[in-house]
Design a protein around this motif. Structure first.
Motif, PDB file in Angstrom:
ATOM      1  N   ASP A 163      15.595  -1.594 -17.614  1.00  0.00           N
ATOM      2  CA  ASP A 163      16.395  -0.911 -17.289  1.00  0.00           C
ATOM      3  C   ASP A 163      16.803  -0.925 -15.704  1.00  0.00           C
ATOM      4  O   ASP A 163      15.958  -1.719 -15.274  1.00  0.00           O
ATOM      5  CB  ASP A 163      15.973   0.575 -17.488  1.00  0.00           C
ATOM      6  N   THR A 164      17.799  -0.374 -15.335  1.00  0.00           N
ATOM      7  CA  THR A 164      17.898  -0.395 -13.671  1.00  0.00           C
ATOM      8  C   THR A 164      16.867  -0.052 -12.774  1.00  0.00           C
ATOM      9  O   THR A 164      16.406   1.045 -13.158  1.00  0.00           O
ATOM     10  CB  THR A 164      19.187   0.230 -13.598  1.00  0.00           C
ATOM     11  N   TYR A 165      16.482  -0.703 -11.779  1.00  0.00           N
ATOM     12  CA  TYR A 165      15.464  -0.023 -10.917  1.00  0.00           C
ATOM     13  C   TYR A 165      16.279   0.611  -9.811  1.00  0.00           C
ATOM     14  O   TYR A 165      17.376   0.230  -9.325  1.00  0.00           O
ATOM     15  CB  TYR A 165      14.866  -1.348 -10.382  1.00  0.00           C
ATOM     16  N   HIS A 166      15.788   2.038  -9.886  1.00  0.00           N
ATOM     17  CA  HIS A 166      16.632   2.766  -8.914  1.00  0.00           C
ATOM     18  C   HIS A 166      15.566   3.780  -8.022  1.00  0.00           C
ATOM     19  O   HIS A 166      14.988   4.613  -8.897  1.00  0.00           O
ATOM     20  CB  HIS A 166      17.745   3.839  -9.716  1.00  0.00           C
ATOM     21  N   LEU A 167      15.576   3.805  -6.928  1.00  0.00           N
ATOM     22  CA  LEU A 167      14.503   4.570  -5.967  1.00  0.00           C
ATOM     23  C   LEU A 167      14.887   4.691  -4.384  1.00  0.00           C
ATOM     24  O   LEU A 167      15.456   3.791  -3.915  1.00  0.00           O
ATOM     25  CB  LEU A 167      13.028   3.903  -6.087  1.00  0.00           C
ATOM     26  N   GLU A 168      14.592   5.910  -4.024  1.00  0.00           N
ATOM     27  CA  GLU A 168      14.768   6.318  -2.528  1.00  0.00           C
ATOM     28  C   GLU A 168      13.308   6.267  -2.129  1.00  0.00           C
ATOM     29  O   GLU A 168      12.251   6.841  -2.506  1.00  0.00           O
ATOM     30  CB  GLU A 168      15.268   7.696  -2.273  1.00  0.00           C
ATOM     31  N   HIS A 169      12.950   5.238  -1.074  1.00  0.00           N
ATOM     32  CA  HIS A 169      11.848   5.231  -0.414  1.00  0.00           C
ATOM     33  C   HIS A 169      11.873   4.647   1.063  1.00  0.00           C
ATOM     34  O   HIS A 169      12.805   4.260   1.519  1.00  0.00           O
ATOM     35  CB  HIS A 169      11.212   4.086  -1.308  1.00  0.00           C
ATOM     36  N   LYS A 170      10.879   4.681   1.597  1.00  0.00           N
ATOM     37  CA  LYS A 170      10.614   4.540   3.057  1.00  0.00           C
ATOM     38  C   LYS A 170      10.649   2.904   3.023  1.00  0.00           C
ATOM     39  O   LYS A 170      10.253   2.179   2.192  1.00  0.00           O
ATOM     40  CB  LYS A 170       9.730   5.098   3.780  1.00  0.00           C
ATOM     41  N   TRP A 180      14.698   5.076   5.676  1.00  0.00           N
ATOM     42  CA  TRP A 180      14.637   5.237   4.185  1.00  0.00           C
ATOM     43  C   TRP A 180      15.531   4.385   3.835  1.00  0.00           C
ATOM     44  O   TRP A 180      16.775   3.961   4.444  1.00  0.00           O
ATOM     45  CB  TRP A 180      15.095   6.693   4.094  1.00  0.00           C
ATOM     46  N   ALA A 181      15.480   3.770   2.387  1.00  0.00           N
ATOM     47  CA  ALA A 181      16.442   3.048   1.755  1.00  0.00           C
ATOM     48  C   ALA A 181      16.651   3.470   0.180  1.00  0.00           C
ATOM     49  O   ALA A 181      15.642   4.180  -0.485  1.00  0.00           O
ATOM     50  CB  ALA A 181      16.090   1.633   1.702  1.00  0.00           C
ATOM     51  N   LEU A 182      18.021   3.550  -0.199  1.00  0.00           N
ATOM     52  CA  LEU A 182      18.177   3.787  -1.680  1.00  0.00           C
ATOM     53  C   LEU A 182      18.184   2.388  -2.175  1.00  0.00           C
ATOM     54  O   LEU A 182      19.205   1.644  -1.986  1.00  0.00           O
ATOM     55  CB  LEU A 182      19.589   4.647  -1.708  1.00  0.00           C
ATOM     56  N   SER A 183      17.456   1.984  -3.076  1.00  0.00           N
ATOM     57  CA  SER A 183      17.149   0.639  -3.524  1.00  0.00           C
ATOM     58  C   SER A 183      17.617   0.649  -5.107  1.00  0.00           C
ATOM     59  O   SER A 183      17.240   1.470  -5.791  1.00  0.00           O
ATOM     60  CB  SER A 183      16.158   0.006  -3.322  1.00  0.00           C
ATOM     61  N   ARG A 184      18.511  -0.354  -5.490  1.00  0.00           N
ATOM     62  CA  ARG A 184      18.807  -0.516  -7.049  1.00  0.00           C
ATOM     63  C   ARG A 184      18.898  -2.078  -7.372  1.00  0.00           C
ATOM     64  O   ARG A 184      19.335  -2.696  -6.549  1.00  0.00           O
ATOM     65  CB  ARG A 184      20.414   0.103  -7.326  1.00  0.00           C
ATOM     66  N   ALA A 207      19.628   8.466   7.755  1.00  0.00           N
ATOM     67  CA  ALA A 207      20.356   9.644   8.554  1.00  0.00           C
ATOM     68  C   ALA A 207      20.532  10.558   7.760  1.00  0.00           C
ATOM     69  O   ALA A 207      20.086  11.983   8.150  1.00  0.00           O
ATOM     70  CB  ALA A 207      21.741   8.980   8.953  1.00  0.00           C
ATOM     71  N   ARG A 208      20.803  10.256   6.337  1.00  0.00           N
ATOM     72  CA  ARG A 208      20.750  11.608   5.300  1.00  0.00           C
ATOM     73  C   ARG A 208      19.395  12.181   5.031  1.00  0.00           C
ATOM     74  O   ARG A 208      19.335  13.146   5.141  1.00  0.00           O
ATOM     75  CB  ARG A 208      21.282  11.173   3.840  1.00  0.00           C
ATOM     76  N   LYS A 209      18.510  11.445   4.814  1.00  0.00           N
ATOM     77  CA  LYS A 209      17.184  11.668   4.802  1.00  0.00           C
ATOM     78  C   LYS A 209      16.540  12.546   6.077  1.00  0.00           C
ATOM     79  O   LYS A 209      15.963  13.639   5.802  1.00  0.00           O
ATOM     80  CB  LYS A 209      16.230  10.746   4.567  1.00  0.00           C
ATOM     81  N   THR A 210      16.872  11.961   7.397  1.00  0.00           N
ATOM     82  CA  THR A 210      16.625  12.788   8.499  1.00  0.00           C
ATOM     83  C   THR A 210      17.378  14.175   8.433  1.00  0.00           C
ATOM     84  O   THR A 210      16.679  15.111   8.790  1.00  0.00           O
ATOM     85  CB  THR A 210      17.004  12.041   9.522  1.00  0.00           C
ATOM     86  N   ALA A 211      18.513  14.193   7.820  1.00  0.00           N
ATOM     87  CA  ALA A 211      19.226  15.666   7.954  1.00  0.00           C
ATOM     88  C   ALA A 211      18.634  16.469   6.955  1.00  0.00           C
ATOM     89  O   ALA A 211      18.444  17.610   7.140  1.00  0.00           O
ATOM     90  CB  ALA A 211      20.616  15.312   7.623  1.00  0.00           C
ATOM     91  N   GLU A 212      18.176  15.821   5.821  1.00  0.00           N
ATOM     92  CA  GLU A 212      17.575  16.764   4.872  1.00  0.00           C
ATOM     93  C   GLU A 212      16.306  17.303   5.342  1.00  0.00           C
ATOM     94  O   GLU A 212      15.936  18.545   5.048  1.00  0.00           O
ATOM     95  CB  GLU A 212      17.273  15.937   3.742  1.00  0.00           C
ATOM     96  N   GLU A 213      15.476  16.295   5.913  1.00  0.00           N
ATOM     97  CA  GLU A 213      14.176  16.974   6.527  1.00  0.00           C
ATOM     98  C   GLU A 213      14.326  17.955   7.383  1.00  0.00           C
ATOM     99  O   GLU A 213      13.589  19.015   7.578  1.00  0.00           O
ATOM    100  CB  GLU A 213      13.385  15.624   7.074  1.00  0.00           C
ATOM    101  N   THR A 214      15.200  17.567   8.269  1.00  0.00           N
ATOM    102  CA  THR A 214      15.837  18.619   9.467  1.00  0.00           C
ATOM    103  C   THR A 214      16.009  19.965   8.855  1.00  0.00           C
ATOM    104  O   THR A 214      15.580  21.244   9.028  1.00  0.00           O
ATOM    105  CB  THR A 214      16.861  18.087  10.499  1.00  0.00           C
ATOM    106  N   GLN A 215      16.994  19.887   7.818  1.00  0.00           N
ATOM    107  CA  GLN A 215      17.335  21.101   7.203  1.00  0.00           C
ATOM    108  C   GLN A 215      16.254  21.932   6.261  1.00  0.00           C
ATOM    109  O   GLN A 215      16.380  23.282   6.667  1.00  0.00           O
ATOM    110  CB  GLN A 215      18.496  20.814   5.939  1.00  0.00           C
ATOM    111  N   GLN A 216      15.428  20.955   6.050  1.00  0.00           N
ATOM    112  CA  GLN A 216      14.328  21.823   5.430  1.00  0.00           C
ATOM    113  C   GLN A 216      13.148  22.582   6.365  1.00  0.00           C
ATOM    114  O   GLN A 216      12.820  23.646   6.369  1.00  0.00           O
ATOM    115  CB  GLN A 216      13.320  20.971   4.628  1.00  0.00           C
TER     116      GLN A 216
END
Length: 409
Positions: A163-170, A180-184, A207-216
């Motif tokens: 199946d497709t490899y799909h993951l968000e990771h550092k 952070w990268a979104l890898s597929r 940028a998105r992960k940083t914004a999410e962490e800041t929001q949290q």
């Protein structure tokens, strides 16, 4: 009477004539035979000529067919070559479109073998380092230690399921930082249905992960701050009602303190939880006493406080200013207030000094205002606070850790 024979006899031949006649007959017979021989030879020649013509015609037809075959072969070859060139152009165009599509949505493209043990090629797009050589250490090179287990788990799942490899990771970025990268990645199969390699792409989502962490963090900070404010309100109300001599006094004091708390909250939240300069807090606390502005001096560096410390100092300033206006150096026309702050040896120091106040004596019992200034506020700075009741007026000094405190340019 003469009798005439019905068939007259031929005259007898002269021997010499007979001889000549025989000769003539022999000569005539030879001529006939010669003519017969000439006729046979002509027929033979005509037959050979006809056969030769037929052979020549056959050869011409053969040569013509071969020329036609050669022309046909050339035409077929040219058609095949044109189709190949057209197919090549179409493939190149499709490849370019695919590459453009991947580049428009992803910074990183890579090719890796069937079991992910060897990275064959990677174009990092300026986000992570490129590689054009086989790399068996890619996991250590590109993935920070805390996310390697996460990546391995997703690899195992994708291989098992085909199946497709799909993951968000550092990832370790090209500039040495961690992002952070979104890898597929999708599997490429052989003719037997087995995985022969994987083709993948990855996008920079730092940028998105940083914004999410800041929001949290902001959500957690907001929750913490609301709880603190409610605790402060509860303490203010309880202590004010306990020490007030009348309901009217309690109402006035409680209202003033809650208004001060509201103003302080506005100050520390106006920049979305950003740091607040000390001078801004001092100006806000002393704004109600502009008629005595020439008797108030303020001196200090452009120091910024984190939100919680700014809130605490605002509460302390309100208590000090209110006390100075009621009982201290701002309650007359001659007293002065000197306010200073600075960073000294990585320590934040804040001083409030009153001069020219009516005679001051140390109270027998500390009220809520004093406890707020000496105990609650210093706790926000991991430091200490002390009020000295001197004859010319009170002096307050706050000494705290410089952690989180910045000096602005």
């Amino acid at each position: 009477m003469q009798i005439v024979p019905l068939f007259p006899r031929e005259p007898e031949a002269n021997p010499s004539e007979c001889s000549n006649l025989n000769s003539s007959n022999r000569a005539g017979s030879g001529d006939v035979q010669g003519h017969l021989r000439e006729s046979d030879e002509g027929e033979r020649l005509r037959a050979e000529n006809s056969a030769l013509k037929e052979e020549i015609a056959s050869l011409r037809r053969l040569v013509g067919n071969r020329d036609m075959d050669a022309d046909r072969d050339d035409a077929v070859r040219e058609a095949v070559e044109q189709e190949a060139r057209r197919g090549g152009r179409d493939l190149a165009e499709m490849t370019a479109r695919l590459d453009a599509l991947i580049r428009s949505s992803s910074e990183v493209r890579y090719l890796i073998n069937a079991d992910w043990s060897e990275l064959a090629q990677l174009s990092g797009g300026g986000f992570i380092p490129d590689t054009s050589e086989d790399n068996v250490d890619w996991l250590d090179d590109y993935i920070p230690e805390e996310h390697r287990g996460l990546v391995r788990t997703e690899i195992e799942r994708a291989i098992e399921a085909k199946d497709t490899y799909h993951l968000e990771h550092k990832v370790n970025r090209v500039d040495g930082s961690v992002g952070w990268a979104l890898s597929r990645a999708v599997p490429l199969f052989d003719e037997n249905g087995g995985i022969k390699s994987w083709m993948g792409a990855a996008s920079d989502i730092t940028a998105r992960k940083t914004a999410e962490e800041t929001q949290q963090v902001l959500s957690q900070e907001l929750s913490h701050r609301i709880k603190n404010i409610l605790s402060v309100v509860q303490s203010i109300a309880t202590q004010t009602l306990r020490t007030a001599s009348s309901t009217e006094e309690a109402r006035e004091v409680l209202e003033a303190r809650l208004n001060s708390l509201a103003r302080a909250q506005d100050i520390v939240t106006q920049d979305r939880y950003a740091e607040t300069e000390v001078r801004t807090l001092v100006d806000a606390a002393l704004a109600p006493y502009q008629d005595a502005a020439e008797r108030i001096s303020k001196d200090g560096s452009r120091i910024k406080l984190p939100a919680q410390q700014a809130l605490g100092l605002s509460l302390a300033l309100h208590e000090l200013a209110t006390n100075a206006a009621k009982y201290g150096s701002l309650s007359n026309d001659a007293g002065t207030v000197s306010i200073s702050w600075d960073l000294v040896d990585d320590t934040f120091v804040f001083d409030w000094l009153e001069i020219g106040a009516p005679p001051v004596t140390s109270p027998a019992r500390r009220g809520f205002g004093s406890r707020l200034i000496e105990q609650v506020v210093p706790s926000y700075f991991n430091g200490k606070g002390r009020i000295d009741f001197q004859s010319e007026g009170i002096r307050f000094r706050l000494v705290g850790a410089a952690s989180g405190i910045e000096i602005s340019d």
